[in-house]
Design an enzyme around this catalytic site. Structure first.
Site, short mmCIF file in Angstrom:
data_model
loop_
_atom_site.label_atom_id
_atom_site.label_comp_id
_atom_site.label_asym_id
_atom_site.label_seq_id
_atom_site.Cartn_x
_atom_site.Cartn_y
_atom_site.Cartn_z
N LYS A 126 0.33 20.61 -9.40
CA LYS A 126 1.01 21.61 -10.23
C LYS A 126 2.26 22.18 -9.55
CE LYS A 126 -1.98 20.86 -13.42
NZ LYS A 126 -3.14 21.52 -13.97
C1 LIG Z 1 -4.54 21.45 -14.63
C2 LIG Z 1 -4.78 22.14 -15.90
C3 LIG Z 1 -5.80 23.10 -16.05
C4 LIG Z 1 -6.86 23.34 -15.02
O1 LIG Z 1 -6.38 23.72 -13.79
P1 LIG Z 1 -7.38 23.73 -12.54
O2 LIG Z 1 -6.67 24.60 -11.56
O3 LIG Z 1 -7.49 22.30 -12.08
O4 LIG Z 1 -8.67 24.29 -12.98
C5 LIG Z 1 -5.87 23.80 -17.23
N1 LIG Z 1 -5.01 23.55 -18.25
C6 LIG Z 1 -4.05 22.62 -18.16
C7 LIG Z 1 -3.12 22.41 -19.30
C8 LIG Z 1 -3.92 21.87 -16.99
O5 LIG Z 1 -2.98 20.91 -16.91
#
Ligand SMILES: *Cc1c(COP(=O)(O)O)cnc(C)c1O
Length: 391
Positions: free
Chosen positions: A191
């Site tokens: 991310k």
């Molecule tokens: C990655 C993601 C999540 C979850 O994030 P985590 O930190 O891995 O729990 C939720 N929503 C979207 C759209 C994502 O891409």
């Protein structure tokens, strides 16, 4: 054009600052939630301009705590876009509540406000809506907020892709993190910033903040024992069966270093997006993502026009892989998932816009560690493929 190393789809940008922060946490003796988590929360809140920030160990945990804070109950419904990661839907099922899928706008890939209105006409138990800023492109928040206000429902933003994104410009500029009732961020490895695994909720509401801080750590209330001053510091009260969602100081150390270069990393992604867009703009075979001032550019979602090519999306991805370029697909629509079909009765064909996009979309690599040569390599290969496969 494949005489070079494999270019991964995503790579974190980890430098000496992150390593120093993590080592500092390890040497300090505080490795679980402590001073660095507090500092990370403060600096994060300041960066987005929010009153409160609550650090947790994933965005999934953040979404769960946000729904718990607004008091979601068994039997309630929550509107979410059909094009998202499973986490957005899964947290709703934790309450024995029902995710109600809503189709996307095929231009933005974000939840379509018109479809939200329609869904509200037939679903009478909706308590909240979770817009997802897909790829870092902000949803139409003014419109969504208006709809939510008139329906009396909460807005919880899934901002897993959208740290550093904003809506409006000048005096009306608002960072993602201060718009909805609660906003949830992800610090997963791929991310916009990462703590390995991690997440954050921001909100202006102090009551929800207190609740989420209690629920992220077993439902233990520190205030409860503070009231009984004759008790020792070992005493605590558990006021709810909570969760184990707290962030560690090791992760928060990494987060502090990442947050400090968040804008720099955003600028680099934006630069890459501009190079892609200007390099592909003459190709009729491709549909390029809409650019917007407040885009965080977590993803660059390209779409092919299959009617102009002699290969389909899957073959396009496969050939890019043979040319040593990693890509991904965001996202396989939720109604294709066996659990959504089994539990909620969805089936293929239910959401034509998301399906249309799904069959055409390819996410290209876009991250600050990419060199100019890497970007050019992607451009040259995509252009060559489009020309080779033109029909
Ligand atoms: C990655 C993601 C999540 C979850 O994030 P985590 O930190 O891995 O729990 C939720 N929503 C979207 C759209 C994502 O891409």
């Amino acid at each position: 054009m494949k005489d070079r190393d494999y270019l991964p789809f995503a790579l974190p940008d980890i430098g000496q600052e992150e390593i120093d922060q993590v080592v500092d946490a390890m040497r300090s003796g505080w490795i679980t939630m402590g001073p660095k988590v507090k500092q990370f929360e403060e600096q994060f809140a300041e960066y987005v301009g929010a009153k409160n920030a609550v650090a947790v160990n994933s965005c999934t945990a953040a979404l769960h705590l946000a729904l718990e804070a607004i008091g979601l109950q068994q039997g309630d419904e929550v509107l979410i876009p059909v094009t998202t990661f499973t986490a957005t839907a899964e947290v709703i099922t934790y309450f024995n509540a029902t995710p109600v899928l809503v189709d996307i706008d095929p231009k933005t890939l974000n939840i379509d406000p018109e479809s939200i209105r329609k869904a509200l006409e037939t679903h009478k138990k909706v308590k909240a809506i979770i817009p997802v800023h897909l790829g870092g492109l902000p949803c139409e928040m003014d419109e969504i907020q208006r709809i939510a206000d008139s329906a009396g429902i909460s807005v919880i933003e899934d901002a897993a892709h959208a740290l550093s994104a904003f809506t409006g410009t000048g005096a009306s500029k608002k960072m993602i993190g201060v718009i909805g009732d609660l906003t949830c961020f992800s610090f997963y490895a791929t991310k916009t910033i990462t703590t390995g695994e991690g997440g954050m909720v921001t909100t202006e509401n102090d009551e929800w903040t207190d609740r989420m801080k209690i629920m992220r750590l077993h439902g233990i209330s520190k205030d409860a024992w503070k009231r009984y001053t004759n008790e020792g510091s070992w005493y605590y009260e558990v006021i709810e069966p909570g969760f184990k969602y707290n962030m560690t100081d090791i992760a928060a150390g990494m987060g502090l270093a990442q947050l400090a270069k968040c804008e720099f990393m955003k600028d680099r992604r934006k630069e890459i997006s501009q190079r892609y867009t200007s390099a592909f703009s003459d190709l009729q075979e491709l549909v390029l993502p809409p650019s917007s001032e407040g885009h965080a550019w977590h993803l660059y979602v390209l779409r092919i026009r299959p009617e102009t090519l002699n290969i389909n999306r899957n073959q396009f991805i496969e050939e890019l892989k043979q040319r040593n370029i990693g890509t991904s697909v965001h996202f396989i629509p939720l109604h294709y998932m066996p659990y959504c079909q089994r539990l909620f009765g969805y089936k293929k064909g239910d959401f034509p816009d998301s399906e249309w996009v799904y069959e055409r979309c390819i996410s290209l690599p876009i991250y600050p560690k990419m060199t100019d040569d890497d970007v050019q390599y992607v451009i040259d290969n995509v252009r060559e493929m489009v020309q080779n496969h033109h029909r």
